[in-house]
Design an enzyme around this catalytic site. Structure first.
Site, PDB file in Angstrom:
ATOM      1  N   HIS A 199      12.731  -3.445  10.899  1.00 24.70           N
ATOM      2  CA  HIS A 199      14.000  -4.173  11.221  1.00 24.70           C
ATOM      3  C   HIS A 199      14.712  -3.795  10.014  1.00 24.70           C
ATOM      4  CE1 HIS A 199      17.168  -7.039  12.006  1.00 24.70           C
ATOM      5  NE2 HIS A 199      16.442  -7.126  13.352  1.00 24.70           N
ATOM      6  N   ASP A 203      10.817  -8.076  19.148  1.00 23.48           N
ATOM      7  CA  ASP A 203      10.291  -7.628  20.366  1.00 23.48           C
ATOM      8  C   ASP A 203       8.844  -7.138  20.520  1.00 23.48           C
ATOM      9  OD1 ASP A 203      12.475  -7.692  21.617  1.00 23.48           O
ATOM     10  OD2 ASP A 203      13.501  -5.818  20.774  1.00 23.48           O
TER      11      ASP A 203
END
Ligand code: ACO
Length: 381
Positions: A263, A317
């Site tokens: 991320h 996710d």
């Protein structure tokens, strides 16, 4: 500023001031309007969280009841829009269908005067309310099934599940869907939210603004990752294959990316992934613990020593797809579920952008040629 000084992907470059959400990427913290997302996922509802994002504080009991009512009033969409959706190719991607449907929704319920606060609020309600309707309509129509009318007695999460499957969710499944929507509702200046702010800054109408954000979310480096995570887990197949799969992938391409990992902001495990994992355990207690979950756990175990030193850990996710597939949600509907949630954050940013708006018009560093002579066509080879 020279080309060398432009951070790729605008990393760490503030593009606006915002009071909607904050992330502390080193301490795994995310809060919406100052309230920790873990607390909201456990205690709140999607509707209440959406209000919090849009209005800046929790609603009163009366405000929340009215908000529920106003949303329910706007769940149905014009029958001609359903006709439009019927004509989409059945093998089209549901994110493309969603983007086109939301752009079209703006023609049925115009809200072009973005200086009119009442019209903006009306569009905000309609966009939040109608997203599950158009997603489930396409999901059913492409299989030859009729769309299911919204259920007036169910909340946002329960009604989405009902319109997708034609049956009401159990209380614990409803809670999991609701919590997933809360966890995905907002995440400050990501690609799709920035897209919404940039589009909104031209005073484009809210439907065009949200359609643009949906396009941005659809990419595999953003919302589309949840779909790819499941494909990756299916490719691995069994937990015991994970190590060999990883070795082969890295050997073939040392820069290969594990989907659902990494991320831009979090350099530790995404707090939403941790909450989702807890929720997953609840769902699996009611359904069965899917093999995919075991594969995901094993893959995480293998990845942490390899990528942890680079600050690459599971993002939201990594587990969302496993949860959704255990609920029976088709893989290509995962990102539309994300959009159903994130529309709340996009709209909060759009409304914030309109206060003291100035159109986005950044600079570039030109790296092309200058003074190039025009050669007439007949003189070119
Ligand atoms: N797998 C393996 N290595 C990775 C991964 C990954 N998933 N993510 C980052 N790295 C590595 C990079 O190769 C880079 O290594 P290097 O320094 O040796 O070159 C280092 O970690 C830093 O990564 P960046 O590329 O700088 O990360 P960036 O911030 O540009 O990208 C992104 C973030 C797009 C999320 C990236 O991690 C990625 O592609 N992940 C996979 C896709 C994904 O899961 N996306 C969902 C994001 S969450 C969301 O949208 C809800």
């Amino acid at each position: 500023m020279s080309a060398m000084e432009i951070p790729a992907g605008l990393a760490d470059v503030p593009v606006t001031k915002s009071a909607i959400s904050i992330i502390d990427g080193k301490r795994a913290m995310l809060s919406y309007r100052g309230i920790a997302v873990e607390t909201l996922a456990k205690e709140s509802s999607f509707e209440e969280t959406a209000w919090l994002l849009l209005k800046g504080q929790l609603p009163t009991q009366r405000e929340l009841a009215d908000f529920h009512h106003e949303l329910r009033q706007r769940r149905k969409v014009h029958y001609k829009l359903i006709d439009v959706i019927k004509n989409f190719p059945a093998d089209g991607h549901p994110m493309d269908a969603l983007q086109a449907s939301i752009a079209a929704l703006g023609m049925f319920y115009p809200a072009r005067d973005v200086k009119n606060a009442a019209s903006n609020w009306e569009a905000t309600l309609r966009l939040i309310a109608a997203m599950p309707t158009v997603v489930t309509a396409f999901a059913r129509l492409r299989k030859g099934d009729e769309p299911i009318e919204p259920h007036p007695d169910l909340d946002h999460a329960g009604n989405f599940y009902y319109m997708l499957f034609g049956r009401e969710p159990s209380p614990s499944v409803r809670k999991v869907v609701d919590a997933c929507l809360i966890l995905h509702a907002e995440h400050n200046m990501n690609a799709s939210t920035f897209t919404a702010r940039v589009t909104g800054s031209s005073l484009a109408n809210p439907y065009a603004t949200i359609a643009a954000a949906i396009g941005s979310l659809s990419g595999p480096l953003h919302g589309g990752a949840n779909e790819e995570v499941l494909e990756q887990l299916s490719e691995i197949g069994k937990a015991e294959n994970a190590k060999a799969w990883m070795d082969a992938k890295k050997a073939a391409d040392p820069s290969f990316k594990v989907m659902g990992m990494g991320h831009r902001v979090y350099k530790v495990k995404d707090p939403r992934a941790t909450v989702l994992q807890e929720l997953a355990e609840h769902v699996f207690a009611e359904t069965t613990r899917p093999a995919m979950y075991e594969v995901a756990l094993e893959l995480e175990k293998i990845c942490v020593p390899i990528y942890g030193p680079k600050g690459v850990y599971p993002n939201v996710d990594f587990f969302s797809g496993v949860v959704y597939s255990s609920l029976g949600i088709p893989t290509d509907i995962f990102t539309p579920v994300f959009a159903i949630a994130r529309v709340a954050g996009w709209l909060a940013h759009w409304l914030e952008q309109l206060q003291g708006n100035r159109i986005y018009r950044p600079e570039q560093t030109y790296t092309g040629k200058t003074d190039v002579a025009y050669i007439p066509l007949e003189k070119r080879p």
